[in-house]
Design a protein around this motif. Structure first.
Motif, PDB file in Angstrom:
ATOM      1  N   ILE A   1      19.844  34.424  67.016  1.00 46.52           N
ATOM      2  CA  ILE A   1      20.393  33.381  67.876  1.00 46.52           C
ATOM      3  C   ILE A   1      20.617  32.121  67.044  1.00 46.52           C
ATOM      4  O   ILE A   1      19.749  31.725  66.272  1.00 46.52           O
ATOM      5  CB  ILE A   1      19.443  33.102  69.056  1.00 46.52           C
ATOM      6  N   VAL A   2      21.804  31.513  67.191  1.00 45.19           N
ATOM      7  CA  VAL A   2      22.166  30.318  66.433  1.00 45.19           C
ATOM      8  C   VAL A   2      22.149  29.129  67.380  1.00 45.19           C
ATOM      9  O   VAL A   2      23.036  29.006  68.224  1.00 45.19           O
ATOM     10  CB  VAL A   2      23.590  30.453  65.837  1.00 45.19           C
ATOM     11  N   HIS A   3      21.119  28.285  67.308  1.00 44.80           N
ATOM     12  CA  HIS A   3      21.039  27.129  68.203  1.00 44.80           C
ATOM     13  C   HIS A   3      20.532  25.903  67.461  1.00 44.80           C
ATOM     14  O   HIS A   3      19.976  26.003  66.370  1.00 44.80           O
ATOM     15  CB  HIS A   3      20.119  27.429  69.389  1.00 44.80           C
ATOM     16  N   ARG A   4      20.707  24.740  68.110  1.00 42.20           N
ATOM     17  CA  ARG A   4      20.332  23.487  67.466  1.00 42.20           C
ATOM     18  C   ARG A   4      18.886  23.092  67.788  1.00 42.20           C
ATOM     19  O   ARG A   4      18.421  23.312  68.906  1.00 42.20           O
ATOM     20  CB  ARG A   4      21.269  22.373  67.938  1.00 42.20           C
ATOM     21  N   VAL A   5      18.208  22.498  66.796  1.00 45.04           N
ATOM     22  CA  VAL A   5      16.827  22.051  66.994  1.00 45.04           C
ATOM     23  C   VAL A   5      16.830  20.756  67.812  1.00 45.04           C
ATOM     24  O   VAL A   5      17.479  19.781  67.443  1.00 45.04           O
ATOM     25  CB  VAL A   5      16.132  21.796  65.643  1.00 45.04           C
ATOM     26  N   MET A   6      16.127  20.750  68.928  1.00 46.54           N
ATOM     27  CA  MET A   6      16.067  19.567  69.787  1.00 46.54           C
ATOM     28  C   MET A   6      14.726  18.846  69.698  1.00 46.54           C
ATOM     29  O   MET A   6      14.620  17.677  70.018  1.00 46.54           O
ATOM     30  CB  MET A   6      16.318  19.953  71.242  1.00 46.54           C
ATOM     31  N   ARG A   7      13.691  19.575  69.335  1.00 47.77           N
ATOM     32  CA  ARG A   7      12.378  18.955  69.223  1.00 47.77           C
ATOM     33  C   ARG A   7      11.668  19.522  68.008  1.00 47.77           C
ATOM     34  O   ARG A   7      11.851  20.695  67.673  1.00 47.77           O
ATOM     35  CB  ARG A   7      11.510  19.274  70.448  1.00 47.77           C
ATOM     36  N   ARG A   8      10.841  18.678  67.418  1.00 45.58           N
ATOM     37  CA  ARG A   8      10.104  19.119  66.227  1.00 45.58           C
ATOM     38  C   ARG A   8       8.741  18.481  66.289  1.00 45.58           C
ATOM     39  O   ARG A   8       8.614  17.268  66.459  1.00 45.58           O
ATOM     40  CB  ARG A   8      10.873  18.637  65.006  1.00 45.58           C
ATOM     41  N   HIS A   9       7.699  19.293  66.217  1.00 45.74           N
ATOM     42  CA  HIS A   9       6.329  18.787  66.256  1.00 45.74           C
ATOM     43  C   HIS A   9       5.599  19.341  65.052  1.00 45.74           C
ATOM     44  O   HIS A   9       5.498  20.556  64.886  1.00 45.74           O
ATOM     45  CB  HIS A   9       5.615  19.239  67.533  1.00 45.74           C
ATOM     46  N   LYS A  10       5.109  18.430  64.210  1.00 45.50           N
ATOM     47  CA  LYS A  10       4.470  18.869  62.988  1.00 45.50           C
ATOM     48  C   LYS A  10       3.048  18.351  62.917  1.00 45.50           C
ATOM     49  O   LYS A  10       2.785  17.195  63.238  1.00 45.50           O
ATOM     50  CB  LYS A  10       5.261  18.344  61.787  1.00 45.50           C
ATOM     51  N   GLY A  11       2.143  19.203  62.523  1.00 45.32           N
ATOM     52  CA  GLY A  11       0.760  18.804  62.306  1.00 45.32           C
ATOM     53  C   GLY A  11       0.258  19.402  61.023  1.00 45.32           C
ATOM     54  O   GLY A  11       0.847  20.345  60.498  1.00 45.32           O
ATOM     55  N   ALA A  12      -0.828  18.844  60.514  1.00 47.35           N
ATOM     56  CA  ALA A  12      -1.341  19.322  59.229  1.00 47.35           C
ATOM     57  C   ALA A  12      -1.852  20.756  59.343  1.00 47.35           C
ATOM     58  O   ALA A  12      -1.721  21.550  58.420  1.00 47.35           O
ATOM     59  CB  ALA A  12      -2.448  18.400  58.742  1.00 47.35           C
ATOM     60  N   LYS A  13      -2.459  21.091  60.475  1.00 50.07           N
ATOM     61  CA  LYS A  13      -3.104  22.399  60.589  1.00 50.07           C
ATOM     62  C   LYS A  13      -2.374  23.347  61.534  1.00 50.07           C
ATOM     63  O   LYS A  13      -2.852  24.438  61.809  1.00 50.07           O
ATOM     64  CB  LYS A  13      -4.545  22.207  61.071  1.00 50.07           C
ATOM     65  N   THR A  14      -1.233  22.916  62.041  1.00 51.85           N
ATOM     66  CA  THR A  14      -0.510  23.779  62.966  1.00 51.85           C
ATOM     67  C   THR A  14       0.815  24.192  62.340  1.00 51.85           C
ATOM     68  O   THR A  14       1.310  23.511  61.459  1.00 51.85           O
ATOM     69  CB  THR A  14      -0.204  23.029  64.273  1.00 51.85           C
ATOM     70  N   PRO A  15       1.381  25.312  62.758  1.00 56.83           N
ATOM     71  CA  PRO A  15       2.714  25.660  62.260  1.00 56.83           C
ATOM     72  C   PRO A  15       3.731  24.634  62.759  1.00 56.83           C
ATOM     73  O   PRO A  15       3.490  23.960  63.763  1.00 56.83           O
ATOM     74  CB  PRO A  15       2.969  27.040  62.852  1.00 56.83           C
ATOM     75  N   LEU A  16       4.838  24.506  62.022  1.00 59.71           N
ATOM     76  CA  LEU A  16       5.894  23.593  62.448  1.00 59.71           C
ATOM     77  C   LEU A  16       6.546  24.164  63.710  1.00 59.71           C
ATOM     78  O   LEU A  16       7.114  25.253  63.690  1.00 59.71           O
ATOM     79  CB  LEU A  16       6.929  23.438  61.331  1.00 59.71           C
ATOM     80  N   ASN A  17       6.421  23.433  64.810  1.00 58.22           N
ATOM     81  CA  ASN A  17       6.960  23.906  66.086  1.00 58.22           C
ATOM     82  C   ASN A  17       8.318  23.295  66.360  1.00 58.22           C
ATOM     83  O   ASN A  17       8.503  22.091  66.228  1.00 58.22           O
ATOM     84  CB  ASN A  17       6.011  23.531  67.231  1.00 58.22           C
ATOM     85  N   LEU A  18       9.265  24.140  66.760  1.00 59.50           N
ATOM     86  CA  LEU A  18      10.615  23.669  67.069  1.00 59.50           C
ATOM     87  C   LEU A  18      11.012  24.138  68.458  1.00 59.50           C
ATOM     88  O   LEU A  18      10.604  25.202  68.908  1.00 59.50           O
ATOM     89  CB  LEU A  18      11.622  24.239  66.061  1.00 59.50           C
ATOM     90  N   LEU A  19      11.818  23.322  69.125  1.00 59.72           N
ATOM     91  CA  LEU A  19      12.449  23.748  70.377  1.00 59.72           C
ATOM     92  C   LEU A  19      13.954  23.696  70.148  1.00 59.72           C
ATOM     93  O   LEU A  19      14.471  22.721  69.604  1.00 59.72           O
ATOM     94  CB  LEU A  19      12.063  22.828  71.535  1.00 59.72           C
ATOM     95  N   THR A  20      14.660  24.743  70.537  1.00 60.38           N
ATOM     96  CA  THR A  20      16.100  24.814  70.275  1.00 60.38           C
ATOM     97  C   THR A  20      16.895  24.836  71.571  1.00 60.38           C
ATOM     98  O   THR A  20      16.373  25.118  72.652  1.00 60.38           O
ATOM     99  CB  THR A  20      16.435  26.082  69.480  1.00 60.38           C
ATOM    100  N   LYS A  21      18.190  24.557  71.429  1.00 67.17           N
ATOM    101  CA  LYS A  21      19.103  24.583  72.579  1.00 67.17           C
ATOM    102  C   LYS A  21      20.518  24.809  72.058  1.00 67.17           C
ATOM    103  O   LYS A  21      20.878  24.275  71.007  1.00 67.17           O
ATOM    104  CB  LYS A  21      19.021  23.257  73.323  1.00 67.17           C
ATOM    105  N   GLY A  22      21.308  25.563  72.765  1.00 64.90           N
ATOM    106  CA  GLY A  22      22.717  25.726  72.405  1.00 64.90           C
ATOM    107  C   GLY A  22      23.503  24.530  72.900  1.00 64.90           C
ATOM    108  O   GLY A  22      23.302  24.095  74.018  1.00 64.90           O
ATOM    109  N   ASP A  23      24.395  23.990  72.062  1.00 65.63           N
ATOM    110  CA  ASP A  23      25.172  22.804  72.453  1.00 65.63           C
ATOM    111  C   ASP A  23      25.929  23.031  73.761  1.00 65.63           C
ATOM    112  O   ASP A  23      26.146  22.111  74.536  1.00 65.63           O
ATOM    113  CB  ASP A  23      26.195  22.458  71.360  1.00 65.63           C
ATOM    114  N   ASN A  24      26.338  24.263  73.979  1.00 66.35           N
ATOM    115  CA  ASN A  24      27.164  24.580  75.146  1.00 66.35           C
ATOM    116  C   ASN A  24      26.333  25.053  76.335  1.00 66.35           C
ATOM    117  O   ASN A  24      26.863  25.386  77.379  1.00 66.35           O
ATOM    118  CB  ASN A  24      28.182  25.666  74.734  1.00 66.35           C
ATOM    119  N   ASN A  25      25.003  25.096  76.171  1.00 71.87           N
ATOM    120  CA  ASN A  25      24.126  25.519  77.270  1.00 71.87           C
ATOM    121  C   ASN A  25      23.573  24.306  78.004  1.00 71.87           C
ATOM    122  O   ASN A  25      23.421  23.241  77.416  1.00 71.87           O
ATOM    123  CB  ASN A  25      22.943  26.334  76.732  1.00 71.87           C
ATOM    124  N   TYR A  26      23.239  24.501  79.271  1.00 68.34           N
ATOM    125  CA  TYR A  26      22.664  23.388  80.025  1.00 68.34           C
ATOM    126  C   TYR A  26      21.177  23.223  79.740  1.00 68.34           C
ATOM    127  O   TYR A  26      20.669  22.125  79.675  1.00 68.34           O
ATOM    128  CB  TYR A  26      22.891  23.577  81.529  1.00 68.34           C
TER     129      TYR A  26
END
Lengths: 198, 204
Positions: A112-137
């Motif tokens: 799936i090819v989508h854009r990153v909308m949120r990014r949460h980074k911590g020293a001890k946690t994996p890099l968390n991303l939330l994605t969304k398609g530009d054309n999706n609601y």
């Protein structure tokens, strides 16, 4: 055997000397090997299992349409990165909000090819991303497995989009949606290479 | 030697070579078009409220509600190889030294697809955030936050590129000093409605 070849209109094959025939087959093998080598080479350079992907859905329209070719870069994982905040799309130093990533959800084969909308980074946690398609609601929470609300950059994302070529990948969509086209194309290619006499 | 098949093959090969070089030159030509995008922003009405993400869920979490004015001109990003510009406004906040596991956070508040240079002059007044803004942990912990206006130029062929305008660095041409006190990009996320500020709690 000869009669059969004549019937199939392949009398050309009979005129090839065995040595010539072998050379042609070798040639065909060389072409396949070169293509495979280039693909794997690119894979090593980009550090991605699939450095080129074809867009399969319209969820990023109008920017990316079905059949467009995308080049991925996967050396921006942001493991052990401790510099200043890099600009989005930079080749090193981490995945940023606004980048377009390609991810595979566990248990599903479709990239799936989508854009990153949120990014949460911590020293001890994996890099968390939330994605969304530009054309999706809505964002992609519905596409992720049950009770998963964020992507893990290292585990699920196979790369960020850095380059774009329109339409060229449409042939692969045709081949995967019409299985007979695949065998037809392979057959024609093989015959052409063997029948060529130069 | 000069069979139809060979001729078709040659013509197709020539076509692909030409197409490849035209595409490569088009992709490279974008460096000839330097851009000078500008943006200024004014924050209004920053609030934090608690709510539930879904009516079936039992967990309540904090939501950041804010309104903003945005003036931006991205029309210089459009050249003959620009298919569209994706513009977005993000909020960046950190909560280092707190109980929060995630110390670097960034999320999109608002975005727009700009299909042409005419559409790339933005003038928004008292606009609401387009998306819900809630932290991954459910709490903002009154962190310091900055807004960043970013864009992604998507070409007809070639490399994608990104750019951004931030507030915090000194001498930023784009925070638009001529607009006086407008151009407020940084703020502290307030405590949720009905809750005392954390600093007071520590004192008491």
């Amino acid at each position: 055997m000869d009669a059969l070849l004549d019937q199939l209109g392949l009398s050309e094959l009979r005129r090839l000397k065995p040595r010539q025939m072998l050379a042609q087959i070798l040639n065909f093998g060389l072409i396949l090997a070169t293509a495979f080598m280039m693909w794997k080479g690119l894979s090593v350079v980009a550090d991605s299992p699939s450095p080129i992907v074809v867009v399969l859905s319209g969820s990023m329209e109008p920017a990316f349409q079905r059949g467009d070719l995308l080049f991925l870069w996967n050396r921006n994982l942001e493991l052990n990165y401790a510099g200043p905040t890099p600009a989005p799309g930079s080749t090193f130093g981490g995945t940023k909000v606004g980048e377009i990533v390609v991810y595979n959800v566990k248990g599903k084969d479709i990239p799936i090819v989508h854009r990153v909308m949120r990014r949460h980074k911590g020293a001890k946690t994996p890099l968390n991303l939330l994605t969304k398609g530009d054309n999706n609601y809505a964002d992609d929470t519905e596409l992720y497995p049950r009770n998963q609300f964020y992507l893990d950059r290292e585990e699920e994302v196979i790369g960020s989009v850095v380059g774009y070529v329109p339409f060229v990948g449409y042939v692969t969509i045709l081949l995967s949606e019409h299985p007979w086209a695949k065998s037809a194309l392979l057959g024609i290619m093989g015959l052409l290479v063997i029948l060529q006499r130069e | 030697m000069h069979s139809t098949a060979v001729r078709i093959q040659n013509a197709f090969g020539f076509f692909t070579t030409i197409a490849f070089f035209v595409a490569a030159l088009t992709a490279l030509s974008t460096i000839l078009y330097p851009a000078n995008p500008s943006a200024s922003i004014n924050l209004r009405n920053i609030k934090v409220r608690t709510g539930r993400p879904h009516y079936t869920s039992t967990k309540s979490q904090e939501y950041l509600l804010l309104n903003f004015d945005l003036d931006a001109d991205l029309s210089s990003l459009f050249n003959w190889n620009t298919k569209q510009v994706f513009a977005y406004l993000t909020v960046i906040y950190g909560s280092s030294g707190t109980a929060n596991k995630h110390t670097e956070n960034e999320m999109v508040l608002w975005d727009a697809i700009l299909p042409s240079a005419n559409a790339a002059k933005l003038h928004l007044v008292n606009e609401q955030a387009k998306y819900k803004v809630n932290d991954i942990s459910g709490k903002f912990l009154e962190s310091n936050a900055t807004l960043r206006f970013e864009w992604n130029v998507q070409p007809h062929v070639g490399a994608l590129c990104w750019g951004s305008i931030e507030a915090d660095s000194e001498g930023n041409v784009l925070s638009q000093a001529e607009k006086g006190k407008r151009g407020k990009w940084s703020f502290q996320i307030p405590p949720a409605w009905g809750k005392k500020p954390a600093t007071k709690k520590a004192a008491a």
